[in-house]
Scaffold this active site. Structure first.
Site, PDB file in Angstrom:
ATOM      1  N   LYS A 153       0.850  -0.903  -0.316  1.00 17.52           N
ATOM      2  CA  LYS A 153       0.219  -0.037  -0.276  1.00 17.52           C
ATOM      3  C   LYS A 153       1.421   0.963   0.063  1.00 17.52           C
ATOM      4  O   LYS A 153       1.762   1.884   0.795  1.00 17.52           O
ATOM      5  CB  LYS A 153      -0.924  -0.029   1.017  1.00 17.52           C
ATOM      6  CG  LYS A 153      -1.785   1.497   1.137  1.00 17.52           C
ATOM      7  CD  LYS A 153      -2.422   1.651   2.149  1.00 17.52           C
ATOM      8  CE  LYS A 153      -1.886   2.856   3.510  1.00 17.52           C
ATOM      9  NZ  LYS A 153      -1.657   3.446   2.374  1.00 17.52           N
TER      10      LYS A 153
ATOM     11  N   SER B 139       5.740   7.271  10.286  1.00 21.37           N
ATOM     12  CA  SER B 139       5.554   7.768  11.484  1.00 21.37           C
ATOM     13  C   SER B 139       5.478   6.845  12.894  1.00 21.37           C
ATOM     14  O   SER B 139       5.038   5.374  12.785  1.00 21.37           O
ATOM     15  CB  SER B 139       4.565   8.860  12.046  1.00 21.37           C
ATOM     16  OG  SER B 139       3.427   8.084  11.713  1.00 21.37           O
ATOM     17  N   THR B 140       6.144   6.744  14.096  1.00 18.48           N
ATOM     18  CA  THR B 140       5.580   5.985  15.054  1.00 18.48           C
ATOM     19  C   THR B 140       4.292   5.355  15.229  1.00 18.48           C
ATOM     20  O   THR B 140       4.829   5.053  16.109  1.00 18.48           O
ATOM     21  CB  THR B 140       6.829   6.327  16.101  1.00 18.48           C
ATOM     22  OG1 THR B 140       8.219   6.956  15.849  1.00 18.48           O
ATOM     23  CG2 THR B 140       6.672   5.957  16.952  1.00 18.48           C
TER      24      THR B 140
ATOM     25  N   GLY C 104       3.381   2.917  13.504  1.00 19.26           N
ATOM     26  CA  GLY C 104       3.764   1.903  13.770  1.00 19.26           C
ATOM     27  C   GLY C 104       3.500   1.584  15.237  1.00 19.26           C
ATOM     28  O   GLY C 104       3.179   0.026  15.225  1.00 19.26           O
TER      29      GLY C 104
ATOM     30  N   GLU D   1      10.562   1.016  10.359  1.00 22.94           N
ATOM     31  CA  GLU D   1      11.058   1.648  10.029  1.00 22.94           C
ATOM     32  C   GLU D   1      11.051   3.200  10.094  1.00 22.94           C
ATOM     33  O   GLU D   1       9.655   3.810   9.676  1.00 22.94           O
ATOM     34  CB  GLU D   1      11.629   1.970   8.659  1.00 22.94           C
ATOM     35  CG  GLU D   1      12.314   0.861   8.040  1.00 22.94           C
ATOM     36  CD  GLU D   1      13.525   0.670   8.660  1.00 22.94           C
ATOM     37  OE1 GLU D   1      14.520   1.639   9.907  1.00 22.94           O
ATOM     38  OE2 GLU D   1      14.197  -0.557   8.939  1.00 22.94           O
TER      39      GLU D   1
ATOM     40  N   CYS E  16      13.755  11.407   6.795  1.00 20.34           N
ATOM     41  CA  CYS E  16      13.502  11.000   8.540  1.00 20.34           C
ATOM     42  C   CYS E  16      14.778  10.615   9.558  1.00 20.34           C
ATOM     43  O   CYS E  16      14.396  11.216  10.353  1.00 20.34           O
ATOM     44  CB  CYS E  16      12.870   9.179   8.688  1.00 20.34           C
ATOM     45  SG  CYS E  16      14.449   8.507   7.532  1.00 20.34           S
TER      46      CYS E  16
ATOM     47  N   GLU F  75       9.195  15.675  16.303  1.00 24.01           N
ATOM     48  CA  GLU F  75       9.677  15.797  14.868  1.00 24.01           C
ATOM     49  C   GLU F  75       8.566  16.562  14.385  1.00 24.01           C
ATOM     50  O   GLU F  75       7.911  16.499  14.041  1.00 24.01           O
ATOM     51  CB  GLU F  75       9.743  14.101  14.914  1.00 24.01           C
ATOM     52  CG  GLU F  75       9.726  13.983  13.087  1.00 24.01           C
ATOM     53  CD  GLU F  75       9.617  12.602  12.394  1.00 24.01           C
ATOM     54  OE1 GLU F  75       8.690  12.215  12.249  1.00 24.01           O
ATOM     55  OE2 GLU F  75      10.347  11.887  11.883  1.00 24.01           O
TER      56      GLU F  75
HETATM   57  P1  NAD Z   1       2.122   8.222   7.986  1.00 24.82           P
HETATM   58  O1  NAD Z   1       2.374   7.393   9.760  1.00 24.82           O
HETATM   59  O2  NAD Z   1       1.121   9.399   8.675  1.00 24.82           O
HETATM   60  O3  NAD Z   1       1.931   7.868   7.069  1.00 24.82           O
HETATM   61  C1  NAD Z   1       3.078   6.288   6.056  1.00 24.82           C
HETATM   62  C2  NAD Z   1       1.656   5.465   5.632  1.00 24.82           C
HETATM   63  O4  NAD Z   1       0.996   4.632   6.668  1.00 24.82           O
HETATM   64  C3  NAD Z   1       1.262   5.977   4.739  1.00 24.82           C
HETATM   65  O5  NAD Z   1       1.197   4.768   3.664  1.00 24.82           O
HETATM   66  C4  NAD Z   1      -1.001   5.575   5.799  1.00 24.82           C
HETATM   67  O6  NAD Z   1      -1.519   5.641   4.659  1.00 24.82           O
HETATM   68  C5  NAD Z   1      -0.170   4.011   5.922  1.00 24.82           C
HETATM   69  N1  NAD Z   1      -0.966   4.377   7.871  1.00 24.82           N
HETATM   70  C6  NAD Z   1      -2.089   5.517   8.410  1.00 24.82           C
HETATM   71  N2  NAD Z   1      -2.521   5.319   9.214  1.00 24.82           N
HETATM   72  C7  NAD Z   1      -2.023   3.720   9.530  1.00 24.82           C
HETATM   73  C8  NAD Z   1      -3.068   2.437   9.995  1.00 24.82           C
HETATM   74  N3  NAD Z   1      -3.607   2.999  11.566  1.00 24.82           N
HETATM   75  N4  NAD Z   1      -2.634   1.220  10.192  1.00 24.82           N
HETATM   76  C9  NAD Z   1      -2.257   1.240   8.779  1.00 24.82           C
HETATM   77  N5  NAD Z   1      -1.231   2.338   7.508  1.00 24.82           N
HETATM   78  C10 NAD Z   1      -2.005   3.359   8.225  1.00 24.82           C
HETATM   79  O7  NAD Z   1       3.597   8.693   7.714  1.00 24.82           O
HETATM   80  P2  NAD Z   1       4.097   9.338   7.158  1.00 24.82           P
HETATM   81  O8  NAD Z   1       3.547  11.530   6.815  1.00 24.82           O
HETATM   82  O9  NAD Z   1       3.575   8.759   5.569  1.00 24.82           O
HETATM   83  O10 NAD Z   1       5.545   9.550   6.888  1.00 24.82           O
HETATM   84  C11 NAD Z   1       6.012  10.564   7.084  1.00 24.82           C
HETATM   85  C12 NAD Z   1       6.680   9.544   9.135  1.00 24.82           C
HETATM   86  O11 NAD Z   1       7.906   8.928   7.537  1.00 24.82           O
HETATM   87  C13 NAD Z   1       7.923  10.498   9.343  1.00 24.82           C
HETATM   88  O12 NAD Z   1       7.946  10.307  11.048  1.00 24.82           O
HETATM   89  C14 NAD Z   1       9.104   9.667   9.034  1.00 24.82           C
HETATM   90  O13 NAD Z   1      10.330  10.192   9.728  1.00 24.82           O
HETATM   91  C15 NAD Z   1       9.076   8.639   9.165  1.00 24.82           C
HETATM   92  N6  NAD Z   1      10.132   7.696   7.839  1.00 24.82           N
HETATM   93  C16 NAD Z   1      10.721   7.308   8.750  1.00 24.82           C
HETATM   94  C17 NAD Z   1      12.286   6.816   7.493  1.00 24.82           C
HETATM   95  C18 NAD Z   1      12.392   5.601   8.008  1.00 24.82           C
HETATM   96  O14 NAD Z   1      13.221   4.850   7.324  1.00 24.82           O
HETATM   97  N7  NAD Z   1      13.029   5.269   9.096  1.00 24.82           N
HETATM   98  C19 NAD Z   1      11.629   7.065   6.976  1.00 24.82           C
HETATM   99  C20 NAD Z   1      10.771   7.806   5.945  1.00 24.82           C
HETATM  100  C21 NAD Z   1       9.681   7.766   6.634  1.00 24.82           C
END
Ligand code: NAD
Length: 492
Positions: A187, A241-242, A245, A263, A297, A395
């Site tokens: 997804k 995001s955490t 996660g 991640e 990130c 963050e």
């Molecule tokens: P997000 O957690 O909002 O969304 C990430 C993905 O998760 C999206 O595809 C979203 O649709 C999905 N999602 C959201 N809620 C969900 C749920 N309840 N169940 C399952 N899936 C769900 O994060 P974002 O805003 O897209 O990305 C930014 C974040 O990602 C930042 O915190 C950044 O630090 C982190 N990030 C980490 C790394 C790494 O390698 N550690 C790399 C890139 C980004």
């Protein structure tokens, strides 16, 4: 003004040529419900595309496609799987400009650096080359036995990606999952689904058997959550995001206890000692916080600089930020910094800047919206921010650098480590013993010595400590991550 100029450096696909359907069983199909959602351009604030939204029924179709494809795919020679990946890399290379264009109009990522550094096919070929390294161990240590451990695929797996580097995040997960014999449902992020659909088309062009890779566009709920809860998915790999996660971990625990790799976010510190080479530390910190408009990130976001260098460092970063010029249209050649990804992200960053203003924090540079229309934010330096402020703890995911000063090593390290996050950290010093001592003490999955986050190597494990995640994505550990271990005992 580059932001308003109509000149576009990349061939623009006609709206009809933009794929908006789901990719299941090697077919592009509408969602079962027929529902769509809009992708909004952060450059114009207007609709870029309308995309089919995957719901629970579509997740089911994709999982069944991946399940049907699994036996034949996992039984192939690993070198055959590598062959498909190499063909995929070729197709992705040919589609690089198209994907860069689509990311620019979805989430504002500058297209030009992507054209200069074609990381995506390199990542795929790296995993193809790992095909014959997916092995276990053998032992003659028990009398009367020869024992071996095997690495086997989990089966049907899922991946959920963020929007900040859509194709790169996708190919890391897909390549490692597929080379190890799994089949996958991915997804993409609702903010940037378009380029992942092109990468799916490339997989079909590369001859991937139907169902091996399935790509859904959709939201966290219901689509992401349905994947995390699905009883037939044995492994889920998530980047984001955490908070999300943790939600995915909870869904896995409440369903089939599937293996979860995460991640997650970061709030990476950089410690600059009094003997540091500022001529290197200044551009390295500036690049780290401004790359992808601060939406990386492992970007350096908290600098702890020795008090003797603090003002020189701040002046230097101000100069480097000004020298980069204003943010610009991400479709233009030479643009290094575009807008924030979407309105939500933009308003979040502005709310943090308001908090800084309300708290009376010194803003040494920037601090405001940069232009309109478009979600542009000025590169910003906040100085002497209290350690318990939300600006230090949370963050921000924007071009906002916090600079605090210290006088004593132990205090600097305690403050650098005083974070729930532990993705990345850096230190600048000319003292080798101190560099080693500090690298050992910093609580992070990766540490840069006299360098910052843009420097990463694919053969080094990448992942987070503490709330920044679990599991490692680059290196040989990336294929371990996608396999189950089995011990087999042979009585002899
Ligand atoms: P997000 O957690 O909002 O969304 C990430 C993905 O998760 C999206 O595809 C979203 O649709 C999905 N999602 C959201 N809620 C969900 C749920 N309840 N169940 C399952 N899936 C769900 O994060 P974002 O805003 O897209 O990305 C930014 C974040 O990602 C930042 O915190 C950044 O630090 C982190 N990030 C980490 C790394 C790494 O390698 N550690 C790399 C890139 C980004």
């Amino acid at each position: 003004d580059l932001r308003d100029s109509p000149v576009v450096i990349l061939p623009k696909p006609s709206p009809k040529a933009i794929e908006s359907r789901l990719f299941i069983n090697n077919e592009f199909i509408p969602s079962v419900s027929g529902k769509r959602f809009d992708v909004i351009s952060p450059i114009t604030e207007a609709v870029s595309a309308s995309v089919y939204e995957a719901g629970v029924e579509d997740v089911e179709l994709a999982v069944q496609a991946a399940k049907a494809a699994l036996p034949a795919w996992s039984e192939r020679n690993a070198t055959e799987r590598a062959h498909f990946l190499n063909k995929w890399a070729d197709a992705l290379e040919a589609a690089a400009e198209e994907m860069a264009y689509l990311d620019a109009i979805s989430m504002g990522k500058p297209a030009y650096p992507d054209r200069l550094a074609p990381m995506v096919p390199i990542i795929v070929r790296f995993f193809a080359a790992k095909a014959l390294d997916i092995t276990g161990e053998s032992s003659l240590n028990s009398a009367g036995f020869m024992n071996v451990s095997l690495r086997q695929p989990y089966g049907v797996c899922a991946a959920i990606t963020p929007w900040n580097a859509p194709v790169m995040m996708m190919v890391y997960k897909v390549s490692a999952a597929l080379i190890t014999g799994n089949t996958l449902v991915l997804k993409s992020s609702e903010k940037s689904p378009l380029s992942s659909l092109v990468a799916a088309r490339c997989a079909r062009e590369a001859g991937f058997p139907p169902g091996v890779l399935n790509v859904l566009s959709g939201f966290g709920r219901p689509c992401g959550e349905a994947l995390a809860r699905h009883m037939e998915i044995r492994k889920i790999s998530f980047t984001g995001s955490t908070a999300t996660g943790k939600a995915i971990q909870k869904c896995a625990a409440e369903s089939n206890l599937k293996s979860v790799s995460l991640e997650l976010g970061g709030k990476s510190p950089l410690v600059i000692f009094e003997d540091a080479d500022l001529a290197k530390a200044i551009p390295a910190s500036t690049m780290s916080i401004l790359m992808n408009s601060g939406q990386v990130c492992n970007a350096i976001t908290r600098v702890y600089v020795h008090e003797s260098l603090a003002e020189a460092f701040i002046e230097g970063v101000k100069g480097a930020m000004s020298a980069m010029g204003a943010s610009a249209n991400p479709l233009h050649e030479g643009t290094m910094r575009g807008p924030q990804a979407d309105r939500l992200q933009f308003e979040r960053v502005l709310a943090y800047l308001d908090l800084a203003k309300q708290s009376g924090i010194r803003i040494a540079h920037g601090g405001n919206r940069e232009a309109s229309p478009g979600y542009y934010v000025e590169p910003t330096i906040l100085v002497d921010v209290p350690e318990d402020s939300r600006l230090v703890k949370e963050e921000i995911f924007g071009p906002v650098l916090i600079v605090n000063r210290f006088s004593e090593e132990n205090d600097a390290l305690n403050r650098a480590n005083d974070s729930e996050y532990g993705l990345y950290a850096s230190v600048f010093t000319r003292d080798l013993s101190r560099a080693i001592r500090v690298a050992k003490r910093l609580e992070a999955g990766s540490v840069g010595v006299n360098c910052t986050s843009p420097v990463l190597a694919m053969d080094m494990p990448f992942g987070g400590w503490k709330s920044s995640g679990q599991g490692r994505e680059f290196s040989r550990y990336a294929t371990d991550y996608w396999t189950e271990l089995k011990s087999v005992y042979f009585a002899i």
